[in-house]
Design a protein around this motif. Structure first.
Motif, PDB file in Angstrom:
ATOM      1  N   SER A  21       0.916  -1.379  -0.203  1.00  0.00           N
ATOM      2  CA  SER A  21       0.029  -0.067  -0.123  1.00  0.00           C
ATOM      3  C   SER A  21       0.884   1.322  -0.049  1.00  0.00           C
ATOM      4  O   SER A  21       2.004   1.364   0.101  1.00  0.00           O
ATOM      5  N   HIS A  22       0.370   2.414  -0.510  1.00  0.00           N
ATOM      6  CA  HIS A  22       0.937   3.660  -0.350  1.00  0.00           C
ATOM      7  C   HIS A  22       1.481   4.123   1.175  1.00  0.00           C
ATOM      8  O   HIS A  22       2.519   4.457   1.234  1.00  0.00           O
ATOM      9  N   ILE A  23       0.729   3.568   2.118  1.00  0.00           N
ATOM     10  CA  ILE A  23       1.025   4.104   3.592  1.00  0.00           C
ATOM     11  C   ILE A  23       2.237   3.110   3.691  1.00  0.00           C
ATOM     12  O   ILE A  23       3.222   3.585   4.481  1.00  0.00           O
ATOM     13  N   ALA A  24       2.276   1.976   3.527  1.00  0.00           N
ATOM     14  CA  ALA A  24       3.313   0.935   3.765  1.00  0.00           C
ATOM     15  C   ALA A  24       4.637   1.381   3.154  1.00  0.00           C
ATOM     16  O   ALA A  24       5.736   1.280   3.554  1.00  0.00           O
ATOM     17  N   ASN A  25       4.527   1.719   1.664  1.00  0.00           N
ATOM     18  CA  ASN A  25       5.632   2.333   1.179  1.00  0.00           C
ATOM     19  C   ASN A  25       6.221   3.545   1.874  1.00  0.00           C
ATOM     20  O   ASN A  25       7.502   3.892   1.889  1.00  0.00           O
ATOM     21  N   ALA A  26       5.436   4.622   2.323  1.00  0.00           N
ATOM     22  CA  ALA A  26       5.781   5.629   2.884  1.00  0.00           C
ATOM     23  C   ALA A  26       6.668   5.348   4.175  1.00  0.00           C
ATOM     24  O   ALA A  26       7.317   6.273   4.983  1.00  0.00           O
ATOM     25  N   LEU A  27       6.404   4.279   5.020  1.00  0.00           N
ATOM     26  CA  LEU A  27       7.274   3.821   6.039  1.00  0.00           C
ATOM     27  C   LEU A  27       8.974   3.559   5.854  1.00  0.00           C
ATOM     28  O   LEU A  27       9.464   3.938   6.588  1.00  0.00           O
TER      29      LEU A  27
END
Length: 104
Positions: free
Chosen positions: A6-12
């Motif tokens: 997900s976009h959020i996981a990539n942002a981590l």
């Protein structure tokens, strides 16, 4: 089949441990694995999501949620893995909820 992150996981990716603690809070568990530190988070589905309407009442389904494993090396997030619990449910969105404020 492998799932798209997900976009959020990539942002981590690349965030520090302190960044995670600030935005997601304390992990459920922390341990060393090989030369990395692993933080484990878990979020369970809300109670209303776990029931459905029957003929004259609601029927409670089994509890489900999402477990996130965050791998850190040199104090930076190197890997993010989401796991639906139990595997039969698609609950990865609950992991995104844990880190929702981290991606901003």
């Amino acid at each position: 089949p492998p799932q798209q992150r997900s976009h959020i996981a990539n942002a981590l990716l690349g965030k520090t441990k302190q960044d995670l603690l600030t935005c997601a809070g304390a992990p459920l568990k922390e341990f060393a694995h090989r030369d990395a530190t692993v933080l484990v988070y878990y979020k369970e589905a809300p109670a209303l999501e776990e029931s459905f309407m029957g003929s004259k009442s609601s029927v409670l389904q089994g509890r489900h949620g999402c477990r996130a494993r965050i791998s850190l090396r040199n104090d930076q997030v190197e890997g993010v893995e989401y796991e639906s619990v139990p595997a039969a449910f698609a609950s990865e969105d609950h992991c995104d909820e844990i880190f929702q404020t981290c991606g901003q």
